[in-house]
Motif scaffolding. Structure first.
Motif, PDB file in Angstrom:
ATOM      1  N   PHE A  46       0.988 -12.734  80.910  1.00 55.98           N
ATOM      2  CA  PHE A  46       1.983 -12.862  81.970  1.00 55.98           C
ATOM      3  C   PHE A  46       3.342 -13.108  81.327  1.00 55.98           C
ATOM      4  CE2 PHE A  46      -1.954 -14.113  83.991  1.00 55.98           C
ATOM      5  CZ  PHE A  46      -1.873 -13.554  85.260  1.00 55.98           C
ATOM      6  N   ASN A  47       4.386 -12.600  81.960  1.00 57.50           N
ATOM      7  CA  ASN A  47       5.729 -12.989  81.564  1.00 57.50           C
ATOM      8  C   ASN A  47       5.937 -14.451  81.934  1.00 57.50           C
ATOM      9  OD1 ASN A  47       6.550 -10.357  80.666  1.00 57.50           O
ATOM     10  ND2 ASN A  47       6.715  -9.749  82.807  1.00 57.50           N
ATOM     11  N   THR A  60       9.529  -7.925  89.413  1.00 60.96           N
ATOM     12  CA  THR A  60       9.211  -9.340  89.209  1.00 60.96           C
ATOM     13  C   THR A  60       8.247  -9.793  90.292  1.00 60.96           C
ATOM     14  OG1 THR A  60      11.377  -9.771  88.215  1.00 60.96           O
ATOM     15  CG2 THR A  60      10.172 -11.668  89.106  1.00 60.96           C
ATOM     16  N   LEU A  61       7.016 -10.085  89.920  1.00 58.97           N
ATOM     17  CA  LEU A  61       5.991 -10.571  90.851  1.00 58.97           C
ATOM     18  C   LEU A  61       5.609 -11.976  90.386  1.00 58.97           C
ATOM     19  CD1 LEU A  61       3.873  -7.292  91.162  1.00 58.97           C
ATOM     20  CD2 LEU A  61       5.760  -8.075  92.612  1.00 58.97           C
ATOM     21  N   ASN A  62       6.417 -12.930  90.823  1.00 61.05           N
ATOM     22  CA  ASN A  62       6.378 -14.290  90.292  1.00 61.05           C
ATOM     23  C   ASN A  62       5.434 -15.195  91.079  1.00 61.05           C
ATOM     24  OD1 ASN A  62       7.618 -17.236  90.556  1.00 61.05           O
ATOM     25  ND2 ASN A  62       8.134 -16.467  88.533  1.00 61.05           N
ATOM     26  N   THR A  63       4.729 -16.045  90.360  1.00 57.95           N
ATOM     27  CA  THR A  63       3.899 -17.073  90.984  1.00 57.95           C
ATOM     28  C   THR A  63       3.764 -18.238  90.011  1.00 57.95           C
ATOM     29  OG1 THR A  63       1.872 -17.453  92.260  1.00 57.95           O
ATOM     30  CG2 THR A  63       1.627 -16.264  90.175  1.00 57.95           C
ATOM     31  N   GLY A  64       2.857 -19.143  90.353  1.00 60.06           N
ATOM     32  CA  GLY A  64       2.528 -20.218  89.425  1.00 60.06           C
ATOM     33  C   GLY A  64       3.510 -21.371  89.485  1.00 60.06           C
ATOM     34  N   ALA A  83      -2.236  -9.451  91.238  1.00 59.95           N
ATOM     35  CA  ALA A  83      -1.029  -8.620  91.246  1.00 59.95           C
ATOM     36  C   ALA A  83       0.135  -9.276  90.523  1.00 59.95           C
ATOM     37  CB  ALA A  83      -0.630  -8.308  92.683  1.00 59.95           C
ATOM     38  N   ALA A  84       0.205 -10.617  90.542  1.00 59.77           N
ATOM     39  CA  ALA A  84       1.329 -11.311  89.915  1.00 59.77           C
ATOM     40  C   ALA A  84       1.401 -10.975  88.432  1.00 59.77           C
ATOM     41  CB  ALA A  84       1.192 -12.816  90.115  1.00 59.77           C
ATOM     42  N   ASN A  85       2.619 -10.825  87.947  1.00 58.64           N
ATOM     43  CA  ASN A  85       2.810 -10.504  86.520  1.00 58.64           C
ATOM     44  C   ASN A  85       3.693 -11.516  85.808  1.00 58.64           C
ATOM     45  OD1 ASN A  85       5.443  -9.853  87.332  1.00 58.64           O
ATOM     46  ND2 ASN A  85       5.038  -7.644  87.357  1.00 58.64           N
ATOM     47  N   GLU A  86       4.071 -12.587  86.506  1.00 65.13           N
ATOM     48  CA  GLU A  86       4.994 -13.560  85.918  1.00 65.13           C
ATOM     49  C   GLU A  86       4.633 -14.961  86.407  1.00 65.13           C
ATOM     50  OE1 GLU A  86       9.485 -12.964  85.627  1.00 65.13           O
ATOM     51  OE2 GLU A  86       9.349 -14.443  87.243  1.00 65.13           O
ATOM     52  N   ILE A  87       4.671 -15.927  85.465  1.00 63.99           N
ATOM     53  CA  ILE A  87       4.351 -17.323  85.753  1.00 63.99           C
ATOM     54  C   ILE A  87       5.581 -18.172  85.476  1.00 63.99           C
ATOM     55  CG2 ILE A  87       2.926 -19.305  85.105  1.00 63.99           C
ATOM     56  CD1 ILE A  87       1.295 -17.165  86.463  1.00 63.99           C
TER      57      ILE A  87
END
Length: 433
Positions: free
Chosen positions: A82-83, A268-272, A288-292
């Motif tokens: 993840f980014n 930017t599919l941000n979560t976390g 689906a998320a790609n960024e934490i």
């Protein structure tokens, strides 16, 4: 007394005496145990260092070695899957942010406050910034007003900044702002994946917003932000709640791709967050998320003492000098109460008055210190109580551990950074203001 009553006066006295002894024994068992009197080796080393460096006043301290260990642990957990986006409100210092950026190799920041956004844009011109909460449109206007004129190598909001939008009404406001100022705005949409604190709640609500963005010559769609700290705090299985949140996230992504007629997986599919980021290791192909995003995990205040962060170390402390020691404590207007409190709880035998106080923090060293519940809190000279074995004297140091970083760090004029292996190595880091 009936003929069947076998409790003679002597027997009753015996039973009453036994009951009193039992009650006294129970009370003794319920009494807190006494803590020892001094710092352990770690805090004694900090105490010795502070005697040699800088002013005798409350200070916010970061242990660089622990900080770096936490940063490396985060990088290992994300494992390049993840980014990583740094949460600046939890690490509100430009030198601190630069260290984390360099150590993790990321230029992605999440910013929550308009003045901080301007400072980041000026000091970190290569940053990629996502707003962490929807800003009133007047705050966005102020950002552009305060932004220096474009210069080569300077921060370019049209390419480096994503405004977070949570409703069709706010989207229309930002579109109007862009038209008035002649701007190009990147729009990230806040989605509700279970926290229920705002954002778009149902995928169908996206359709008119995405169509609005697509039809506007001034706006472009940059992705989603779906924050989910509830998954470690609500009852039930953590992994089940994570999967439920990510299923909701997937529904928004599917709706966006259907509406736009193209993949959005490069956006930017941000979560976390700090409390949840460790739950995503080896899950990048499922979700689906790609960024934490995370920040507090790197300094680990007490609010983050959770199973998901068990391997992280506390790296931030408040250090403050002892001004006075009083034995026993005295409570104004209630003679003898301080002595009585000390009899019941041996960790209220002494009163230690410190420089400052009433921070969002708990006393860490020496062990057993705590505020007096009757005397009350003070931001000037707070009373902490300790045991008879407490060895503190005026000019010694007391160490407290913040419960959070974002507000506590900003209460100080900067951060004193020490190398845990060589405490002679000292740096002072200003905080954002």
């Amino acid at each position: 007394m009936s003929q069947n009553d076998n409790f003679s006066p002597g027997r009753r006295r015996l039973l009453l005496g036994a009951g009193a002894l039992t009650l006294a024994g129970t009370a003794s068992w319920l009494r807190p145990s006494s803590a020892d009197g001094g710092h352990g080796p770690y805090f004694q080393g900090l105490d010795d260092t502070l005697r040699q460096h800088g002013p005798y006043q409350p200070r916010l301290i970061i242990d660089r070695q622990r900080l770096l260990a936490n940063i490396d642990l985060l990088s290992q957990q994300l494992a390049g899957q993840f980014n990583y986006r740094i949460v600046t409100k939890s690490l509100p210092s430009l030198p601190l942010l630069k260290l984390v950026m360099a150590r993790t190799g990321t230029r992605r920041l999440m910013v929550f406050h308009q003045p901080f956004l301007n400072q980041v844009a000026s000091a970190l011109p290569d940053a990629d910034v996502l707003l962490g909460k929807p800003m009133p449109v007047k705050a966005a206007r102020q950002f552009y007003h305060d932004l220096p004129a474009a210069s080569p190598g300077g921060f370019e909001p049209a390419h480096q900044l994503q405004w977070l939008i949570d409703s069709p009404e706010r989207l229309a406001q930002y579109d109007q702002l862009a038209a008035e100022l002649g701007l190009q705005l990147r729009i990230n949409i806040e989605i509700d994946v279970g926290l229920h604190r705002g954002g778009i709640r149902a995928p169908a609500e996206l359709v008119p917003m995405l169509n609005h963005i697509e039809q506007s010559p001034r706006l472009s769609f940059a992705g989603f932000m779906g924050y989910e700290p509830h998954i470690v705090k609500a009852p039930g299985s953590v992994t089940w709640r994570r999967d439920q949140a990510m299923a909701r996230y997937q529904g928004f992504v599917d709706q966006a791709e259907q509406t736009l007629g193209r993949s959005i997986r490069n956006l930017t599919l941000n979560t976390g967050g700090s409390t949840t980021y460790t739950l995503y290791r080896d899950q990048h192909e499922r979700f689906a998320a790609n960024e934490i995003a995370a920040g507090s995990a790197l300094v680990k205040p007490t609010d983050f003492d959770l199973p998901t962060l068990a391997d992280h170390q506390p790296a931030a402390y408040i250090a403050t000098p002892v001004l006075k020691v009083v034995e026993p404590p005295e409570i104004p207007g209630i003679p003898g109460l301080g002595r009585l409190m000390g009899w019941w709880n041996p960790n209220r035998h002494k009163a230690v008055f410190i420089y400052g106080g009433d921070w969002k923090a708990v006393a860490e060293s020496p062990a057993g210190l705590s505020p007096n519940p009757i005397y009350g809190r003070s931001t000037n000279q707070e009373m902490l109580n300790g045991s008879a074995a407490l060895a503190l004297q005026p000019d010694d140091w007391v160490f407290l551990r913040p419960s959070q970083s974002e507000r506590v760090f900003l209460a100080f004029d900067g951060i004193d950074s020490y190398d845990g292996n060589d405490r002679r190595s000292h740096e002072h880091w200003p905080v954002l203001g």
